[in-house]
Scaffold this motif. Structure first.
Motif, PDB file in Angstrom:
ATOM      1  N   ALA A 849       0.837  -1.199   0.000  1.00  0.00           N
ATOM      2  CA  ALA A 849       0.000   0.000   0.000  1.00  0.00           C
ATOM      3  C   ALA A 849       0.875   1.254   0.000  1.00  0.00           C
ATOM      4  CB  ALA A 849      -0.926   0.000   1.207  1.00  0.00           C
ATOM      5  N   GLY A 850       0.410   2.259  -0.740  1.00  0.00           N
ATOM      6  CA  GLY A 850       1.172   3.497  -0.834  1.00  0.00           C
ATOM      7  C   GLY A 850       0.421   4.653  -0.192  1.00  0.00           C
ATOM      8  N   SER A 851       1.109   5.784  -0.118  1.00  0.00           N
ATOM      9  CA  SER A 851       0.480   6.980   0.438  1.00  0.00           C
ATOM     10  C   SER A 851       0.934   8.195  -0.347  1.00  0.00           C
ATOM     11  CB  SER A 851       0.845   7.145   1.918  1.00  0.00           C
ATOM     12  OG  SER A 851       2.220   7.369   2.059  1.00  0.00           O
ATOM     13  N   LEU A 852       0.018   9.168  -0.466  1.00  0.00           N
ATOM     14  CA  LEU A 852       0.274  10.407  -1.203  1.00  0.00           C
ATOM     15  C   LEU A 852      -0.088  11.573  -0.294  1.00  0.00           C
ATOM     16  CD1 LEU A 852       0.906  11.909  -3.882  1.00  0.00           C
ATOM     17  CD2 LEU A 852      -1.519  11.698  -4.435  1.00  0.00           C
ATOM     18  N   SER A 853       0.833  12.514  -0.158  1.00  0.00           N
ATOM     19  CA  SER A 853       0.603  13.674   0.696  1.00  0.00           C
ATOM     20  C   SER A 853       0.771  14.942  -0.133  1.00  0.00           C
ATOM     21  CB  SER A 853       1.601  13.684   1.861  1.00  0.00           C
ATOM     22  OG  SER A 853       1.519  14.899   2.573  1.00  0.00           O
ATOM     23  N   ILE A 854      -0.225  15.855  -0.025  1.00  0.00           N
ATOM     24  CA  ILE A 854      -0.178  17.146  -0.725  1.00  0.00           C
ATOM     25  C   ILE A 854      -0.309  18.234   0.325  1.00  0.00           C
ATOM     26  CG2 ILE A 854      -1.285  18.621  -2.436  1.00  0.00           C
ATOM     27  CD1 ILE A 854      -2.273  16.108  -3.834  1.00  0.00           C
TER      28      ILE A 854
END
Length: 939
Positions: A849-854
């Motif tokens: 599983a991945g994660s994206l932060s903005i």
């Protein structure tokens, strides 16, 4: 020799040999050593470890081995020992008799004030002694030489030199090697003599026999003598192994440790953290981080090394419960004994709990029953329902937690039993029998004054499954299954996880020892908590500290000693942190690459505008921590916060012109931080941004003043063309964002849900998709939109992508509270292409599983946007893309970069906007994601 050292006053002492080898790490040719024959060990003033071998010299920083040979001015490839003098120089005992030393990381063979090249003893140097401006060198078979006041003052050849030493009166002794006795200097006023089988200590006016003449322990020659900082005297035997008198400085010679039986030890050294290093003839270097620890396993007589529980009674017997249904006792005065608790030949009980009461009874808890063994060794079966947890209170009550509830046995009244709770109880802890805390499948309860009350805190953390708890006078500690540990001390509450130093989020047991000390056990080792005045400090205990395995099942404290049960045996070690815990690590810059070219290590660099890619490699000289070091770094002017990593290198690309200061720190496994290391990089602007170029341009402007009208007309035309390009760029961005490929995939997803008769998902997806299309079309009509609208569109896009890919990744969007999202405007659809690129090329190819932060932040009149993912990295993504679609190039990010460039030109001041920056993230030399930073002008 007897004329020099008369013997008197013999004291005969009993001898006991302790044969357990300590836990150690080994370094061999497989780890970078040039040879496994290591003859000498030393540590320089910077903290590097140096090893001399028969194939050259090695320098070790905890990660890499650097080799020094003849090309580095080494006097001989075969170096047979190292000597550290008072000036922190490391002297080399060369095989060819030519002296040299190491200073500031380089080999020195002779300077004007110290002409070492004048000395050539023509046989291996065996002894080196330095006293002020006098330098003595003794050879194996050809005498010795003296350098004094920069000249060769004395030279005598023809016989081997066994020792050179100086007493506290300043008298120098040169001992020839043709004597039968061996003589070693321990300090200015103590020497050690071996004559025959006798080992004698001479200290000023007293003489002590350490080993009687009848003993055969030291019949072999002693090759080295070493005194450690704990008062231990180490004797290296020529035939193999090493002996130690642990409290030599206190005159305690009655017990000898015997380590590394059969290993040929050549040298021994204690580093600044208190760890011991041993050189061997054929097995490389051995490192013992905690020499005071010892372990017991199958070789010591245990029937099983899978130890589930441990207890130490008042008679110094150690009781071990194993997974084979046995309890074994280690008696300091006798053999190991075994109690077989199995009630069926085909059934084994895992003895998970052992405790004792003041009457001398031992309580054994298994997964099926509770047993009591009295002082007459009679076993009683008290309970057939097993023991999840067992505790005996100070007021002599036994508390038993199992799947039926919590029972209290009054040991002062013939084990009278009362039930405090009915239901599954996994753990119990109590200060006394009248105030009992328990963890159940229904939550945390406190039994007090005959009643039962529930315990909880805000945030619902205690609603999580609790694996164990410990209630002490300083704090309450609750282990949350898979979530870490919650510590409550007074009004202070803290959740400990791996992110803030806990050794594992899956600790399964907590034990309190003494006042304010808690041990949290896991399969990764032990986290040790100190709680005092609501202040919490944390350190770790692992195999580096001497425990037999990181899979820790139980721990017992007695006095200043802890007993640790593991799946590889039982270990005994001191309670307190050793001296290493007080020594902060050293952080040095090992190597710097500028634009992929290696360069000399300096504190400040003047770089041209195209030398704006830097990579810095560090050496963290903390050998008791090794792979458990944490690095922190921050580039002033670029990073607002500190970043943490386990990697000893950091890289920045596309640095803007100006001054950049890189701040770095390292933290060891006990929370000690190094001093901050500073590196400054001055990146010069390109020549067309320098003052002299601008001055020349101004002069040229005066010469072509007549053409000003033409230039003005041309400027207006170019501005009009630029605005047209911006509009075209917006349309290109729209096409890149919502391309037919994306629409086709969305429609396919809707079709899939319809065919699966999943009307709810199809309606939801179609509703979200139409909403996104409406917003994109609406926003594309405007040159600028409120930040709030851009964030909502971005949020909707990420929801669609997450739904389409079955929530394969998580995401979050954080907006700085200082930004007025309703009033402040930005051009539309500048952020989405980077988010799409991170999802498609960084996160979707990832196995986990991945994660994206903005993150959106204000930077004066600019909006700083950081898009960061923990995907596979750009190099791996390009490799995959190259295999899948040869010749294809994504236009989304390219078009957006063009838009940013045109906005920069339109602003009239290119320095206002830093544009686009992409940083590759690494952990332990492995790609761990990508961080993209864009700067957008606020309107």
């Amino acid at each position: 020799m007897s004329q020099v050292l008369p013997l008197f006053l013999f004291i005969l002492l009993s001898i006991q040999l302790s044969a357990q080898d300590p836990s150690f790490l080994s370094f061999t040719v497989e780890d970078g050593l040039v040879s496994n024959h290591v003859s000498g060990i030393a540590q320089d003033k910077d903290g590097f470890m140096w090893f001399s071998t028969d194939q050259g010299l090695m320098r070790f920083d905890g990660e890499e081995m650097d080799q020094f040979g003849l090309k580095d001015s080494l006097p001989d490839q075969d170096i047979r020992g190292l000597v550290l003098d008072d000036q922190q120089r490391i002297w080399l005992k060369s095989a060819n008799g030519r002296p040299a030393y190491i200073q500031s990381g380089r080999v020195v063979t002779g300077i004007e004030t110290l002409p070492l090249q004048q000395i050539n003893l023509e046989s291996a140097i065996t002894k080196i002694h330095v006293s002020e401006d006098s330098y003595y060198f003794g050879s194996e078979s050809n005498g010795f030489a003296l350098l004094k006041n920069g000249e060769l003052a004395y030279e005598r050849k023809g016989e081997g030199i066994q020792n050179i030493y100086e007493d506290n009166q300043g008298q120098l002794y040169v001992v020839s090697g043709n004597l039968e006795e061996q003589l070693f200097q321990i300090s200015k006023n103590r020497i050690l003599l071996r004559t025959g089988d006798r080992l004698v200590l001479r200290a000023q006016d007293s003489t002590t026999v350490l080993m009687p003449q009848k003993s055969k322990v030291f019949r072999q020659e002693i090759t080295d003598v070493f005194e450690d900082s704990r008062g231990g005297l180490w004797l290296v035997k020529k035939g193999g192994g090493i002996f130690c008198y642990p409290k030599f400085d206190q005159g305690a010679f009655h017990r000898i440790r015997h380590w590394f039986h059969g290993k040929l030890i050549t040298s021994i050294f204690e580093d600044r953290e208190g760890s011991l290093w041993f050189g061997t003839r054929s097995q490389g270097v051995l490192l013992v981080v905690n020499p005071e620890a010892r372990s017991y396993g199958l070789d010591d007589g245990l029937s099983s090394d899978d130890i589930q529980s441990v207890y130490r009674d008042a008679d110094a017997r150690i009781w071990l419960g194993n997974s084979q249904g046995q309890v074994q006792s280690i008696d300091p005065e006798g053999p190991i004994k075994t109690d077989d608790i199995s009630y069926d030949l085909n059934t084994y009980l895992s003895i998970d709990q052992i405790d004792g009461d003041e009457q001398g009874n031992l309580w054994y808890g298994s997964d099926q029953m509770l047993l009591v063994k009295d002082r007459d060794a009679q076993l009683s079966f008290l309970n057939l329902d097993g023991a999840n947890d067992l505790e005996i209170t100070e007021d002599q009550h036994a508390l038993l937690a199992n799947d039926l509830g919590l029972m209290r046995f009054d040991l002062t009244k013939d084990n009278r039993v009362d039930t405090l709770y009915r239901g599954i109880t996994v753990a119990v802890s109590a200060l006394n029998s009248e105030e009992v805390w328990m963890a159940t499948d229904k939550g945390i309860y406190l039994a007090r004054n005959g009643g039962l009350q529930s315990f909880n805190i805000e945030g619902g953390l205690l609603q999580q499954p609790i694996t164990d708890l410990a209630i002490g006078p300083k704090a309450k500690v609750f282990l949350l299954q898979g979530k870490g540990a919650l510590v409550i001390s007074g009004a202070k509450q803290i959740l400990l996880t791996e992110a803030n130093g806990l050794i594992s989020n899956n600790c399964h047991k907590v034990v309190t020892c003494n006042s304010g000390v808690y041990f949290l056990l896991s399969s990764n080792g032990i986290s040790k908590l100190y709680v005092d005045n609501q202040e919490i400090r944390m350190s770790s205990i692992t195999k580096l500290d001497g425990i037999a395995s990181n899979q820790v099942n139980d721990i017992h404290c007695f006095g200043d000693t802890i007993y640790v049960a593991t799946n590889r045996g039982m270990s005994v070690l001191p309670m307190g942190d050793r001296g290493r815990a007080e020594v902060p690590p050293s952080l040095l810059v090992k190597r710097i690459n500028i634009s992929d070219r290696d360069t000399s290590v300096l504190s400040s660099y003047q770089l041209s505008y195209d030398q704006n890619n830097i990579q810095v490699f560090f050496s963290a000289l903390a050998f008791s921590s090794l792979a458990e070091l944490q690095y922190r770094y921050k580039l002033e002017g670029v990073d607002e916060d500190w970043y943490s990593s386990n990697s000893s290198q950091v890289r920045y690309t596309n640095l803007s012109p100006g001054k950049h200061t890189l701040l770095t720190q390292v933290i060891n496994r006990n929370g000690k931080m190094s001093e901050t290391n500073r590196l400054t990089f001055h990146v010069a602007p390109p020549f067309w941004k320098t003052w002299w170029f601008r001055a020349a341009s101004a002069l040229l402007g005066l010469l072509i003043l007549a053409a000003a009208v033409y230039l003005l007309f041309r400027y207006q035309k170019e501005k009009s063309e630029l605005n047209q390009k911006i509009r075209e760029g917006q349309l290109m961005a729209l096409r890149a964002q919502m391309n037919p490929h994306f629409i086709f995939n969305c429609l396919n997803s809707i079709q899939y849900f319809v065919m699966e008769n999943d009307k709810r998902s199809a309606n939801l997806y179609l509703s979200m998709f139409s909403d996104l299309m409406r917003r994109v079309l609406e926003n594309s009509r405007h040159a600028s939109i409120p930040i709030e609208d851009e964030v909502e569109s971005l949020q909707l896009y990420l929801q669609l992508e997450s739904l389409r890919f079955s929530h394969q990744f998580s995401y979050d969007i954080l907006v700085d509270p200082d930004i007025d999202q309703e009033e402040e405007m930005i051009p539309p659809m500048l952020i989405q292409p980077f988010a799409e690129n991170a999802i498609w090329h960084g996160l979707l190819p990832k196995d986990s599983a991945g994660s994206l932060s903005i993150r959106l932040m204000r930077n004066n009149d600019l909006l700083r946007c950081i898009i960061e993912d923990n995907g596979i990295g750009r190099d791996k993504a390009q490799e995959i893309a190259g295999r899948k679609r040869h010749g294809h190039k994504s236009a989304g990010m390219k078009n957006t970069a063009k838009r940013l460039n045109m906005l920069q030109q339109k602003s009239g001041n290119e320095n206002r906007i830093q544009g686009l920056k992409v940083v590759d993230l690494y952990e332990q030399d492995q790609a761990s994601g990508t961080r993209v930073e864009i700067m957008i002008p606020l309107q």
